[in-house]
Design an enzyme around this catalytic site. Sequence first.
Site, PDB file in Angstrom:
ATOM      1  N   TRP A 140       0.870   8.596   7.771  1.00 22.21           N
ATOM      2  CA  TRP A 140      -0.452   9.121   7.418  1.00 22.21           C
ATOM      3  C   TRP A 140      -1.145   8.202   6.422  1.00 22.21           C
ATOM      4  CZ3 TRP A 140      -2.765  10.475   2.836  1.00 22.21           C
ATOM      5  CH2 TRP A 140      -3.938  11.224   2.915  1.00 22.21           C
ATOM      6  N   HIS A 141      -0.355   7.604   5.525  1.00 23.55           N
ATOM      7  CA  HIS A 141      -0.953   6.780   4.481  1.00 23.55           C
ATOM      8  C   HIS A 141      -1.505   5.465   5.000  1.00 23.55           C
ATOM      9  CE1 HIS A 141       1.034   9.569   1.687  1.00 23.55           C
ATOM     10  NE2 HIS A 141       0.159   9.130   0.804  1.00 23.55           N
ATOM     11  N   GLY A 142      -1.016   4.975   6.111  1.00 24.00           N
ATOM     12  CA  GLY A 142      -1.561   3.724   6.608  1.00 24.00           C
ATOM     13  C   GLY A 142      -0.817   3.175   7.804  1.00 24.00           C
ATOM     14  N   PHE A 175      -7.240   5.544   3.057  1.00 22.21           N
ATOM     15  CA  PHE A 175      -6.410   6.406   3.884  1.00 22.21           C
ATOM     16  C   PHE A 175      -7.232   7.486   4.566  1.00 22.21           C
ATOM     17  CE2 PHE A 175      -3.350   5.370   0.279  1.00 22.21           C
ATOM     18  CZ  PHE A 175      -2.970   4.212   0.875  1.00 22.21           C
TER      19      PHE A 175
END
Length: 478
Positions: A324-326, A478
Amino acid sequence: MLFNSLNFAFFLPIVFALYWLLNKTRKYQNILLLISSYFFYACWDWRFLFLLIFSTLLDYYTGIKMFESKTIHSKRFWFWLSIIINLGFLGVFKYYNFFATSFGELLSGFGLQVNVWTLNVILPVGISFYTFHGLSYVIDIYNDKIKAERDFIDYSLFVSFFPLLVAGPIERATHLLPQIKNDRTFNYYSAVDGLRQILWGLFKKVVIADQCAIYANTIFNSSSDQSGSTLALGAIFFTFQIYGDFSGYSDIALGTARLFGFDLLRNFAYPYFSRDIAEFWRRWHISLSSWFKDYLYIPLGGSKGSMWLKIRNTFIIFLVSGFWHGANWTFIVWGLLNALYIMPSIIFNNNRNNLDTVAQGRFLPTFKEFFSIAITFSLTVIAWIFFRANNITHALSYISNMFSKKLLSVPTIMPPKLILFIILFMFIEWLGRENKFAIEKLFLRFPSIFRWTFYIVIIFMIFNYTLQDKPQFIYFQF
């Protein structure tokens, strides 16, 4: 429009004044906030405003269709339509290039050379956050936890409320929509408390995070030339950079929302005072952690079932959180590493040992508490190296060079003023660790001269460093 910009310093008072001039007319207050939120978002890139509005319309319409469905098949159709389109947009903008290049690299490993087609587009700011707002709403309707919202203005404001729009906290319809639909009255003490939280958030961002970023970037970008002790210090600087940056944004968002009579979900609860990794994840990015728990971990079976299922579900949660963060393998490894960190507490069933505040009612922690905090903090620092590194090779090289013979030498880069700021910052955080934010009750029992002197010093420091540079918040990417 950055929270720490001159534009926002003009924007916020104007919206605040107009909002309370419309007191006792909730409908027009909500319209004003929605228009202001769209303007706030358009200041980044007005073209992506259409994507935000489309996502809002999609979930608003599918939510009503699900609620009105007479059969489970119809309900599932509208549910999956919303899920697939929302995740499809997120996948195209955020993850397509990652999968395409990774697939190309995989084929090249087998000696097959292919020309990978990638998208030359920028990531819409806040897409991960407002997508998760909409997904939680749709999932709650599907699970019969809430009714569909009929007022399009109210629902749009839930998705797009400007304090949380671009970097959270990730709100729930069950928490924020009732506040949007109820009348708000101005509360002087709540507004003052909000301003105090904004002030502390700006201090975290401008004085701590942005100054740490200068040295963290310098050290990470030249890591092959630095000593082990300097690399360790660089990792610590990034550790405070990301905390000051993201929790600072959250403080500003929560404080701003209070000015308008809203109470947003808390996002940070002094995570660097955690005594184990499980406690850390109850205190770091709380709105995201709870989102994954409610909408992924529990549906997978949660902590019920066999030990194998608990381990599987935990790894899934942390891998998805990393992704999800990247779109980079470094984030996936960061998630995997945190899953490994927390695994002993899952296996031995002691992941809920530290539910209280450390040293509650006491000024100093016990030796055992201090040692636990130090170990947890050290593990977190190592994990953040993967989060910050350009790639896996860079992260592994950084860690390898850090644990060298020169780990105990004097760092070649050691800014004394910044180190002093960090020590004072953590001391104030420690004093306020039982409150919602560190300076919520600081100096309230002292004569006002002490409190206002402290505020003026903080304001002076913020202005002094704001004039130098205004870097974006890390989590905008993000």
